[in-house]
Design a protein around this motif. Structure first.
Motif, PDB file in Angstrom:
ATOM      1  N   VAL A   9     -29.382  35.229 -28.897  1.00  0.00           N
ATOM      2  CA  VAL A   9     -28.200  35.694 -29.627  1.00  0.00           C
ATOM      3  C   VAL A   9     -28.278  35.318 -31.102  1.00  0.00           C
ATOM      4  CG1 VAL A   9     -26.706  35.690 -27.592  1.00  0.00           C
ATOM      5  CG2 VAL A   9     -26.896  33.631 -28.969  1.00  0.00           C
ATOM      6  N   SER A  10     -28.892  34.184 -31.415  1.00  0.00           N
ATOM      7  CA  SER A  10     -29.050  33.803 -32.816  1.00  0.00           C
ATOM      8  C   SER A  10     -30.184  34.582 -33.478  1.00  0.00           C
ATOM      9  CB  SER A  10     -29.306  32.299 -32.932  1.00  0.00           C
ATOM     10  OG  SER A  10     -28.174  31.566 -32.499  1.00  0.00           O
ATOM     11  N   LEU A  11     -31.201  34.933 -32.712  1.00  0.00           N
ATOM     12  CA  LEU A  11     -32.264  35.776 -33.264  1.00  0.00           C
ATOM     13  C   LEU A  11     -31.744  37.171 -33.595  1.00  0.00           C
ATOM     14  CD1 LEU A  11     -35.263  34.778 -30.956  1.00  0.00           C
ATOM     15  CD2 LEU A  11     -34.794  34.019 -33.294  1.00  0.00           C
ATOM     16  N   ALA A  12     -30.580  37.524 -33.053  1.00  0.00           N
ATOM     17  CA  ALA A  12     -29.947  38.806 -33.372  1.00  0.00           C
ATOM     18  C   ALA A  12     -28.943  38.685 -34.515  1.00  0.00           C
ATOM     19  CB  ALA A  12     -29.243  39.363 -32.134  1.00  0.00           C
ATOM     20  N   HIS A  13     -28.809  37.517 -35.131  1.00  0.00           N
ATOM     21  CA  HIS A  13     -27.823  37.299 -36.192  1.00  0.00           C
ATOM     22  C   HIS A  13     -27.998  38.327 -37.312  1.00  0.00           C
ATOM     23  CE1 HIS A  13     -25.005  35.208 -38.712  1.00  0.00           C
ATOM     24  NE2 HIS A  13     -25.909  34.947 -39.624  1.00  0.00           N
ATOM     25  N   CYS A  14     -26.900  38.947 -37.711  1.00  0.00           N
ATOM     26  CA  CYS A  14     -26.878  39.997 -38.734  1.00  0.00           C
ATOM     27  C   CYS A  14     -27.619  41.249 -38.284  1.00  0.00           C
ATOM     28  CB  CYS A  14     -27.467  39.501 -40.062  1.00  0.00           C
ATOM     29  SG  CYS A  14     -26.521  38.179 -40.820  1.00  0.00           S
ATOM     30  N   GLY A  15     -27.878  41.372 -36.988  1.00  0.00           N
ATOM     31  CA  GLY A  15     -28.585  42.526 -36.463  1.00  0.00           C
ATOM     32  C   GLY A  15     -27.998  42.995 -35.155  1.00  0.00           C
TER      33      GLY A  15
ATOM     34  N   GLY B 107     -29.669  29.209 -26.595  1.00  0.00           N
ATOM     35  CA  GLY B 107     -30.336  28.158 -27.340  1.00  0.00           C
ATOM     36  C   GLY B 107     -30.335  26.846 -26.588  1.00  0.00           C
ATOM     37  N   SER B 108     -31.039  25.877 -27.153  1.00  0.00           N
ATOM     38  CA  SER B 108     -31.230  24.583 -26.496  1.00  0.00           C
ATOM     39  C   SER B 108     -30.809  23.456 -27.421  1.00  0.00           C
ATOM     40  CB  SER B 108     -32.708  24.416 -26.099  1.00  0.00           C
ATOM     41  OG  SER B 108     -32.996  23.086 -25.748  1.00  0.00           O
ATOM     42  N   VAL B 109     -30.050  22.514 -26.868  1.00  0.00           N
ATOM     43  CA  VAL B 109     -29.690  21.316 -27.628  1.00  0.00           C
ATOM     44  C   VAL B 109     -30.876  20.358 -27.683  1.00  0.00           C
ATOM     45  CG1 VAL B 109     -28.163  19.319 -27.732  1.00  0.00           C
ATOM     46  CG2 VAL B 109     -27.257  21.531 -27.022  1.00  0.00           C
ATOM     47  N   ALA B 110     -31.526  20.138 -26.552  1.00  0.00           N
ATOM     48  CA  ALA B 110     -32.616  19.168 -26.485  1.00  0.00           C
ATOM     49  C   ALA B 110     -33.759  19.541 -27.424  1.00  0.00           C
ATOM     50  CB  ALA B 110     -33.124  19.057 -25.048  1.00  0.00           C
ATOM     51  N   GLY B 111     -34.147  20.807 -27.430  1.00  0.00           N
ATOM     52  CA  GLY B 111     -35.245  21.221 -28.279  1.00  0.00           C
ATOM     53  C   GLY B 111     -34.823  21.704 -29.648  1.00  0.00           C
ATOM     54  N   ASN B 112     -33.504  21.692 -29.919  1.00  0.00           N
ATOM     55  CA  ASN B 112     -32.976  22.211 -31.183  1.00  0.00           C
ATOM     56  C   ASN B 112     -33.601  23.571 -31.489  1.00  0.00           C
ATOM     57  OD1 ASN B 112     -31.261  22.039 -33.408  1.00  0.00           O
ATOM     58  ND2 ASN B 112     -32.911  21.343 -34.735  1.00  0.00           N
ATOM     59  N   ARG B 113     -33.455  24.491 -30.541  1.00  0.00           N
ATOM     60  CA  ARG B 113     -34.090  25.804 -30.668  1.00  0.00           C
ATOM     61  C   ARG B 113     -33.030  26.888 -30.448  1.00  0.00           C
ATOM     62  NH1 ARG B 113     -39.506  27.448 -29.878  1.00  0.00           N
ATOM     63  NH2 ARG B 113     -40.012  25.353 -29.119  1.00  0.00           N
TER      64      ARG B 113
ATOM     65  N   LEU C 154     -23.142  24.510 -28.921  1.00  0.00           N
ATOM     66  CA  LEU C 154     -23.709  23.859 -27.747  1.00  0.00           C
ATOM     67  C   LEU C 154     -23.519  22.351 -27.865  1.00  0.00           C
ATOM     68  CD1 LEU C 154     -27.112  25.793 -27.553  1.00  0.00           C
ATOM     69  CD2 LEU C 154     -25.000  26.322 -26.328  1.00  0.00           C
ATOM     70  N   THR C 155     -23.249  21.704 -26.746  1.00  0.00           N
ATOM     71  CA  THR C 155     -23.123  20.249 -26.710  1.00  0.00           C
ATOM     72  C   THR C 155     -24.000  19.701 -25.598  1.00  0.00           C
ATOM     73  OG1 THR C 155     -21.207  20.397 -25.236  1.00  0.00           O
ATOM     74  CG2 THR C 155     -20.767  20.283 -27.603  1.00  0.00           C
ATOM     75  N   GLY C 156     -24.430  18.470 -25.778  1.00  0.00           N
ATOM     76  CA  GLY C 156     -25.268  17.806 -24.789  1.00  0.00           C
ATOM     77  C   GLY C 156     -26.059  16.694 -25.436  1.00  0.00           C
ATOM     78  N   LEU C 157     -26.515  15.743 -24.632  1.00  0.00           N
ATOM     79  CA  LEU C 157     -27.325  14.620 -25.105  1.00  0.00           C
ATOM     80  C   LEU C 157     -26.619  13.849 -26.220  1.00  0.00           C
ATOM     81  CD1 LEU C 157     -30.819  16.384 -25.248  1.00  0.00           C
ATOM     82  CD2 LEU C 157     -29.873  15.007 -23.396  1.00  0.00           C
ATOM     83  N   GLY C 158     -25.294  13.811 -26.146  1.00  0.00           N
ATOM     84  CA  GLY C 158     -24.538  13.047 -27.125  1.00  0.00           C
ATOM     85  C   GLY C 158     -24.416  13.683 -28.488  1.00  0.00           C
ATOM     86  N   ARG C 159     -24.707  14.965 -28.612  1.00  0.00           N
ATOM     87  CA  ARG C 159     -24.567  15.602 -29.914  1.00  0.00           C
ATOM     88  C   ARG C 159     -24.129  17.048 -29.739  1.00  0.00           C
ATOM     89  NH1 ARG C 159     -30.190  17.491 -32.624  1.00  0.00           N
ATOM     90  NH2 ARG C 159     -31.224  18.329 -30.785  1.00  0.00           N
ATOM     91  N   SER C 160     -23.803  17.662 -30.861  1.00  0.00           N
ATOM     92  CA  SER C 160     -23.314  19.032 -30.869  1.00  0.00           C
ATOM     93  C   SER C 160     -24.083  19.818 -31.919  1.00  0.00           C
ATOM     94  CB  SER C 160     -21.809  19.054 -31.179  1.00  0.00           C
ATOM     95  OG  SER C 160     -21.349  20.360 -31.377  1.00  0.00           O
ATOM     96  N   VAL C 161     -24.505  21.031 -31.571  1.00  0.00           N
ATOM     97  CA  VAL C 161     -25.226  21.880 -32.532  1.00  0.00           C
ATOM     98  C   VAL C 161     -24.570  23.250 -32.569  1.00  0.00           C
ATOM     99  CG1 VAL C 161     -27.423  20.684 -32.214  1.00  0.00           C
ATOM    100  CG2 VAL C 161     -26.898  22.674 -30.802  1.00  0.00           C
ATOM    101  N   ARG C 162     -24.671  23.893 -33.705  1.00  0.00           N
ATOM    102  CA  ARG C 162     -24.143  25.239 -33.894  1.00  0.00           C
ATOM    103  C   ARG C 162     -25.231  26.119 -34.484  1.00  0.00           C
ATOM    104  NH1 ARG C 162     -18.425  25.291 -33.716  1.00  0.00           N
ATOM    105  NH2 ARG C 162     -17.528  23.190 -33.678  1.00  0.00           N
ATOM    106  N   TYR C 163     -25.345  27.314 -33.954  1.00  0.00           N
ATOM    107  CA  TYR C 163     -26.274  28.308 -34.476  1.00  0.00           C
ATOM    108  C   TYR C 163     -25.476  29.556 -34.843  1.00  0.00           C
ATOM    109  CZ  TYR C 163     -29.656  25.438 -31.880  1.00  0.00           C
ATOM    110  OH  TYR C 163     -30.401  24.395 -31.384  1.00  0.00           O
ATOM    111  N   PRO C 164     -25.766  30.177 -35.982  1.00  0.00           N
ATOM    112  CA  PRO C 164     -25.065  31.418 -36.319  1.00  0.00           C
ATOM    113  C   PRO C 164     -25.431  32.527 -35.345  1.00  0.00           C
ATOM    114  CG  PRO C 164     -26.834  30.973 -37.877  1.00  0.00           C
ATOM    115  CD  PRO C 164     -26.729  29.763 -37.009  1.00  0.00           C
TER     116      PRO C 164
END
Length: 504
Positions: free
Chosen positions: A296-302, A286-292, A331-341
């Motif tokens: 691995v997240s597209l496989a969540h629960c699969g 995934g990407s922090v900059a594009g919030n995408r 993921l961290t970067g650009l001064g922020r942190s994001v989490r994806y299931p």
């Protein structure tokens, strides 16, 4: 001087948050038409100019003339990263503050949409979690791009109003006609499976088929070694997994919405994600900059399938260890942190060597084969079930169909869920090692068999815990209450099979 307020939604990872948008105007003495400006407060510095340019151009090209006033728009809380989905809310707030839209008409609504320079309202990613956040906050009426209306209508309780152009939104707000909700009863989560593949299509390979069933029943990861139909087996694993429940189906649908692929959401069938070995780390995680979200997240629960796994870049292979342990991507970067299931069943497969030729024509040395397999060392330490796959299987015959195997898997999952009802875990693979030994003990004969394997150096202490989990799954598949020596032996056999095949 005028004032107006409305709301929009921003996303950080899959977490959606409502933002308040306030606008104020004041006239400039002696200002000529078009001289007045738009000031935006609360956006990242690099986002202010692009957002202001888009909004002003959209208003000038598709709405009433730009008001001859200074318009100041504030976004609260201040955003570290601007989401263009707030363009529409900023524009209607500015026009309402200038008196071109009745301010009371935009209150109590959420506006979502990116503005094009000609005033078109462009589709956006992540509509599903955004609308769900608005409904949870008590705001049911949501204006969204027309292209996203079907997707947004999946949220229970949402009154979805589709919008195509800014001018149409302004006109409807002025005349009080913005009350044509989108009704689409066909937008519910699909119940039919998109997979037209069946386990009966896979010839022979009884060991690999059995390993697939065990992984589906217990949530274990799988390693397939050989030059046989590994991809065919991996593609059929979602078809024997239990269907997604309403909550997990919505979570998967939100991930696909954020990724920009709402039409590919699998409904109640567990998803299958199979990135190519040339995929970058950003494409996989995934990407922090594009919030995408990534593969691995597209496989969540699969299922996440890595075909020719040693061909993947080392950062990808090593980086998979954390999602396997935690069930999420951080993921961290650009001064922020994001989490994806990212809680999925991993299927690795590999050829015996890097040579693309068939095995009998291969001239690779044992050292080359060893180094090729060694690229998977970290991942294989987390894989509990291993099986060989053969291209020319002398026992090839029609196997059981997916429906038959899926029924056994579902029955085993129900037994496990009943046993784990008072715990935060739902599959055997999720049980931590300390609880595995204290709360779910096996019979003394089974414990002694596994202890002997550990003393002989066949498995590590961590590997022993994985064997215990597989033994419990084998117990659930045969409908028993507690693992016996045969279950422990079966788990040990599933652990060693691919290693024995690779040594031939």
């Amino acid at each position: 001087m005028g004032h107006a307020s409305t709301r929009s939604v921003t996303l950080t990872g899959l977490s959606a948050h409502l933002i308040d948008i306030d606008a104020d105007t004041h006239a400039e003495a002696g200002a000529a038409p078009g001289d007045a400006g738009l000031h935006v407060v609360g956006l990242p510095e690099l986002s202010v100019w692009p957002a202001r340019a888009r909004i002003r151009a959209a208003i000038c090209n598709g709405a009433p003339p730009w008001p001859d006033t200074q318009v100041t728009v504030t976004v609260t809380p201040a955003l570290p990263v601007y989401n263009a989905a707030a363009d529409l809310a900023l524009a209607v707030a500015a026009l309402a503050a200038a008196g071109l839209i009745p301010p009371e008409r935009i209150a109590g609504r959420v506006f979502l949409g990116e503005l094009a320079l000609d005033g078109q309202i462009c589709p956006i990613r992540g509509v599903l979690p955004m609308v769900a956040a608005a409904v949870r906050a008590g705001i049911s009426t949501v204006v969204v791009p027309a292209a996203c209306a079907r997707e947004a209508a999946q949220v229970p309780g949402a009154v979805v109003i589709p919008a195509t152009r800014l001018a149409d939104v302004v006109d409807d707000l002025c005349h009080g006609t913005l009350r044509n909700p989108h009704h689409d009863h066909g937008s519910e989560v699909a119940l039919s499976s998109p997979f037209a593949v069946d386990l009966a299509d896979v010839p022979g390979n009884p060991a690999a088929r059995r390993a697939l069933e065990v992984c589906a029943a217990g949530g274990h990861h799988l390693f397939l070694s050989g030059d046989g139909p590994a991809t065919m087996l991996a593609e059929r694993l979602p078809g024997i997994l239990p269907p997604l429940t309403g909550e997990t189906a919505r979570e998967v649908a939100e991930i696909y919405s954020l990724a920009g692929h709402p039409g590919r959401a699998p409904g109640v069938t567990p998803p299958l994600s199979a990135p190519h070995h040339t995929s970058t780390a950003a494409a996989v995680f995934g990407s922090v900059a594009g919030n995408r979200p990534g593969a691995v997240s597209l496989a969540h629960c699969g299922v996440l399938h890595l075909a020719d796994a040693p061909e993947f870049a080392s950062p990808v292979l090593d980086g998979l260890c954390r999602p396997l342990d935690s069930g999420q991507v951080h993921l961290t970067g650009l001064g922020r942190s994001v989490r994806y299931p990212a809680r999925f069943t991993l299927v690795l497969d590999t050829r015996p060597c890097p040579c693309p030729e068939r095995r009998e024509e291969c001239a690779c040395t044992p050292e080359v084969k060893r180094r090729y397999r060694a690229r998977l060392a970290l991942l294989l330490s987390r894989v509990a079930v291993r099986a060989p796959v053969e291209q020319r299987d002398t026992s090839a015959r029609a196997g059981e169909p997916s429906a038959t195997v899926a029924a056994r898997v579902l029955a085993a999952r129900i037994r496990a869920a009943h046993r784990l009802a008072d715990t935060p875990w739902r599959t055997n693979a999720e049980i931590p090692a300390p609880d595995l030994r204290t709360r779910f003990p096996v019979t003394p004969e089974a414990a002694e068999l596994l202890r002997s394997a550990a003393n002989a150096g066949l498995v590590t202490a961590d590997g022993l815990s994985r064997l215990l989990r597989v033994a419990w799954t084998l117990t659930d598949l045969r409908g028993a209450d507690r693992p016996q020596a045969d279950d422990a032996a079966g788990a040990l056999d599933l652990w060693k099979r691919a290693d024995t095949d690779a040594a031939r």
